[in-house]
Design an enzyme around this catalytic site. Structure first.
Site, short mmCIF file in Angstrom:
data_model
loop_
_atom_site.label_atom_id
_atom_site.label_comp_id
_atom_site.label_asym_id
_atom_site.label_seq_id
_atom_site.Cartn_x
_atom_site.Cartn_y
_atom_site.Cartn_z
N HIS A 163 0.82 -1.21 0.00
CA HIS A 163 0.00 0.00 0.00
C HIS A 163 0.86 1.26 0.00
O HIS A 163 0.57 2.23 -0.71
CB HIS A 163 -0.94 -0.04 1.22
N GLU A 171 2.13 1.83 -3.38
CA GLU A 171 1.06 2.38 -4.24
C GLU A 171 1.03 3.91 -4.12
O GLU A 171 0.91 4.62 -5.11
CB GLU A 171 -0.28 1.75 -3.82
N HIS A 172 1.19 4.43 -2.90
CA HIS A 172 1.26 5.89 -2.73
C HIS A 172 2.49 6.46 -3.42
O HIS A 172 2.44 7.49 -4.08
CB HIS A 172 1.33 6.23 -1.24
N GLU A 209 -3.91 8.19 7.22
CA GLU A 209 -4.96 7.35 6.63
C GLU A 209 -5.35 6.25 7.62
O GLU A 209 -6.53 5.95 7.81
CB GLU A 209 -4.47 6.75 5.31
#
Lengths: 425, 444
Positions: free
Chosen positions: B71, B74-75, B151
């Site tokens: 994840h 992905e950022h 997040e």
């Protein structure tokens, strides 16, 4: 590129108006690519019509429309929907009760009949009323200490004190408990009228067939609504900072200033301004300054909210308690800089390119098209709005944006709500 | 083009769909020499194209101790390449009036843009470029890690219900990485750095580990031609190898756990069962589980809603869902919200009873209704090119075939009452379950 896209984006504007023999108007786009039909409709009059002390009544009404109607009790009604995979749903906002229907074309007879029953003959059986009340109260309790929910509710309470817009659409545990069946029956007869509904239909259905169905469904409703007047109000509490104490490691922030309504001539410039400040794209100033450069938050953005009796520009973010002060400073500084200096030529051009080019993306499913049309009709922007809209954006000048800024983000300090345990405030 | 097949759910012979004969989009499938798979889904209704690249790696492939790296990467994929500085791709997408985003799941990571068709080639250039040319400065890593930490705070640290869900998954999967949150554990995200990200990137990001899905107003031959000129330049890595994750042992213990927090005002009961996925199931069990979830807990006509909410009134809501799309053994969930004054333990016996008697007590009509609703979803999805792109992309990314997707409505239709009873009896049993209570902490 923009010109070509602007034209392409206008293709869902093959929208026509149809008036049934009984005088019901609908905007429609006919398409037989997929064998389904999508309907969206909006009745004037929403939570702002809730009786005093009974916030949540309009929402409860909308939740009860498909909980038994005509000859069918709730379970029978739901089974009829499910038997043919017909999707029917209702929503409530401050100014409107809206709904949508989606069905395979083959099941349109049943779908439109169930819609007619839900709108014209809801039963409000006692067990259904009590069940929806219990579900609503459970939902309120479930979100009672959710920081985002808490911050938003407090924002509306501070922004519109003593006004219907200051009350939560879903009500409170106490107000929902106080709603009676008579309240719901009365609200139903006051709001759901054929004279104050906007309808859009998209999909696989011919005009003559649709005309008959419109009369069948909406012709069954009373001619006129009986709505209480709602007074105009300007967003209150500018410059105020309110902390709602919650034991969480991250504070949720809502901030807002008075804004411009859809029908204001400066609405489109304000929309472009908002895109530059905090609109949806990764390129907005707040996204760049708050998230990309400083890692202060996962989400940050602003939007325009236009209600019948007020309008605002408001925004959201969430950051850990230790960085709330820094985060608010960055947002205030960027907002001030944009309103004082205006956008750069390049920034304005790119914002317009984005807004023009991306308009078509909102029209890629039947349901989305129907909802867009119903909203445009509700805002009384005219059936040619989809065709005109990109030209309106293209015409926006830097002077227009500066004028919109002076009337909105430059006109007042923001009302700020912080739900959490912010350090240093 | 080596295959052309019909899209899912387009059979016209069922009662649900009526008698009109109408063809759906013809999918085109091909593969570049470097291993990149390509699927093109025509949708000529609107001047929009959805461009997606799916990588066959997700959080379940995170190296031990580096949870959240899939994840986090992905950022970081938005932070620039050797050829394009950080933010340039996003600026181009935005100036073209496009939209973009990305998402990470247990078994895959995907990136997408939605633009007008003339700009598809530009999207491919940028996406192909970051498939092999990712390069970012160390200075962007710390702020982006802060973004991910925010997040996680937003999704989990401020939400007791999400904390319960995390704890339940961790208890359900005693050995398999599906028990680790996709976003990662807080303390491990804090330790992720540039080296972790680039090592992970070099291992997984290559054309032979990717699937290109394009849906919209474009010709398949044009998509392949554009892909050859862009993605075709990326060298294959030989693939990341077989996706061998530790297998779950046969579960023995019924597990109960709770999260108690002063902020909780409405208690809830959640339950997970360890069940086969579409990939591990045999003999149609995954399709049976799909129908069972709908029958048991899909909306207000479901068995749980009928018994617990409508009949006894001891719950205000109840439902179920099944996550069939997964490479390894997956989860089936049941939940109930107790009525006022009742606790999760008060309604648990009744919930257990409803689950145990579901298949035997429902009518044939109820089973048909559940199937109808599931199959209708595939027709409704034809109305949305981005939904179609997601359906096909996710299926291929977990190792299903296009034929599996095409057959899905028929396979759902073929599920029998006996099969429903069998999967319920075999899998919805205490030793395969974790039950979670969300409770108010009244001690402080």
């Amino acid at each position: 590129m923009s010109a070509a896209l602007a034209e392409a984006g206008a293709s869902p504007a093959d929208v026509g108006s149809l008036i049934s023999p009984g005088g019901i108007e609908a905007w429609r786009v006919e398409s037989d690519f997929v064998p389904l039909v999508a309907v969206a409709f909006t009745f004037e009059g929403g939570a702002a019509q809730d009786p005093p002390g009974k916030a949540g009544a309009a929402q409860m009404l909308s939740r009860l429309l498909d909980e038994g109607a005509g000859p069918y009790r709730s379970d029978a009604f739901q089974e009829r929907l499910a038997n043919q995979a017909i999707e029917l749903g209702f929503t409530t906002g401050p100014d409107a009760i809206g709904g949508s229907l989606k069905s395979l074309t083959a099941h349109a007879d049943e779908a439109f009949e169930l819609l007619r029953l839900a709108l014209a003959e809801p039963r409000f059986d006692e067990d259904a009323v009590e069940r929806v009340r219990a579900q609503t109260i459970a939902g309120l309790r479930y979100q009672a200490n959710d920081p985002g929910t808490v911050a938003t509710k407090r924002f509306f309470a501070e922004a519109f004190p003593g006004h219907p817009y200051g009350r939560p659409v879903s009500g409170t545990v106490e107000s929902v408990a106080a709603i009676t069946r008579d309240d719901l029956v009365d609200l139903h007869s006051r709001i759901l009228s054929r004279g104050r509904v906007k309808i859009a239909v998209v999909g696989d259905m011919k005009a003559d067939e649709l005309a008959l169905r419109l009369d069948h469904v909406f012709g069954a409703l009373p001619e006129e609504s009986r709505l209480d007047p709602v007074p105009d109000i300007e967003l209150q509490g500018c410059g105020k900072r309110v902390v709602v104490d919650l034991d969480v490691p991250q504070s949720v922030i809502r901030f807002g200033v008075p804004g411009l309504s859809w029908r204001d001539p400066d609405f489109i410039p304000a929309y472009v301004l908002n895109h530059i400040l905090g609109g949806g794209a990764f390129t907005s100033r707040l996204f760049q300054e708050v998230r990309e450069k400083r890692g202060l938050a996962y989400g940050v953005g602003t939007s325009l909210a236009s209600y019948r009796r007020t309008a605002m520009t408001w925004g959201y973010t969430a950051t850990k308690n230790e960085r709330v002060v820094e985060c608010l400073d960055v947002i205030a500084a960027e907002t001030r800089r944009l309103s004082e200096e205006g956008p750069s030529d390049d920034e304005l051009a790119k914002a317009k390119d984005y807004l023009i080019g991306s308009y078509a993306l909102g029209f890629d499913t039947s349901t989305k098209i129907a909802h867009q049309l119903a909203q445009i009709a509700f805002e009384e922007l005219g059936i040619d709005y989809i065709r005109r809209r990109n030209r309106l954006i293209a015409a926006v000048t830097e002077e227009d944006v500066r004028r919109a800024a002076a009337r909105t983000i430059g006109a007042a300090e923001a009302l700020v709500i912080i739900a959490g345990r912010p350090v240093g405030i | 083009m080596d295959q052309t097949i019909r899209a899912a759910g387009l059979r016209r012979d069922s009662a649900v769909l009526g008698s009109r004969d109408r063809s759906g989009p013809e999918l085109s499938r091909s593969r570049l020499d470097n291993g990149l798979e390509i699927v093109v889904i025509p949708d000529r209704r609107v001047p929009v194209v959805t461009h997606m690249v799916w990588y066959r790696n997700g959080s379940a492939d995170d190296p031990l101790g580096q949870s959240g790296i899939a994840h986090f990467l992905e950022h970081l994929m938005f932070k620039g390449t050797e050829r394009h500085p950080a933010g340039e791709f996003s600026k181009v997408v935005s100036a073209l009036g496009g939209q973009e985003n990305a998402f990470t799941s247990f078994d895959y990571t995907a990136y997408f843009q939605r633009v007008a068709p003339p700009h598809l080639g530009r999207m491919m250039e940028f996406e192909a470029d970051r498939m092999s040319g990712l390069n970012f400065d160390d200075s962007v890593v710390a702020p982006e890690r802060d973004v991910v930490l925010e997040e996680r705070r937003m999704r989990v640290e401020t939400d007791p219900s999400a904390q319960l869900s995390e704890a339940m998954a961790a208890a359900l999967f005693v050995h398999h990485p599906y028990g680790i949150p996709i976003i990662g554990w807080m303390h491990e995200i804090e330790g992720l750095n540039r080296t972790h990200a680039l090592d992970y990137y070099r291992r997984f990001y290559s054309p032979d580990n990717a699937i290109l899905v394009v849906a919209g107003d474009v010709e398949a031959s044009e998509v392949v031609r554009l892909a050859e000129g862009t993605y075709g330049r990326n060298a294959p890595h030989g693939g990341p190898g077989a996706r061998q994750r530790p297998r779950e042992p046969e579960p023995r213990a019924s597990r109960h756990l709770s999260v108690a927090d002063p902020k909780v005002e409405q208690p809830t009961l959640q339950r997970l069962y360890l069940v086969p996925s579409t990939r591990t199931a045999s003999g149609g069990e995954a399709h049976a589980l799909e129908v069972l979830a709908e029958l048991l807990g899909g909306g207000p006509t479901s068995h749980l809603y009928r018994t617990l909410v409508l009949e006894s009134g001891r719950a205000v809501n109840a439902g179920a869902w099944y996550m069939g799309s997964a490479i390894d053994e997956s989860r089936f969930s049941v939940y109930a919200v107790p009525a006022e004054g009742l606790s999760p333990t008060d309604i648990e016996p009744e919930l257990n009873q409803a689950i145990a008697t579901c298949v035997a007590s429902v009518t044939d009509d109820a089973i048909e209704r559940a199937k109808t609703r599931l199959i209708a979803e595939t027709i409704y999805s034809l109305d949305s090119q981005s939904s179609l792109a997601r359906i096909y992309g996710s299926a291929l990314a977990v190792g299903e075939t296009l034929e599996d997707v095409r057959r899905w409505p028929d396979d759902i239709r073929a599920v029998t009452r006996d099969q429903l009873a069998e999967v319920a009896e075999r899998y919805l049993v205490p030793r395969r379950s974790v039950t979670g209570y969300l409770l108010k902490d009244t001690s402080c």
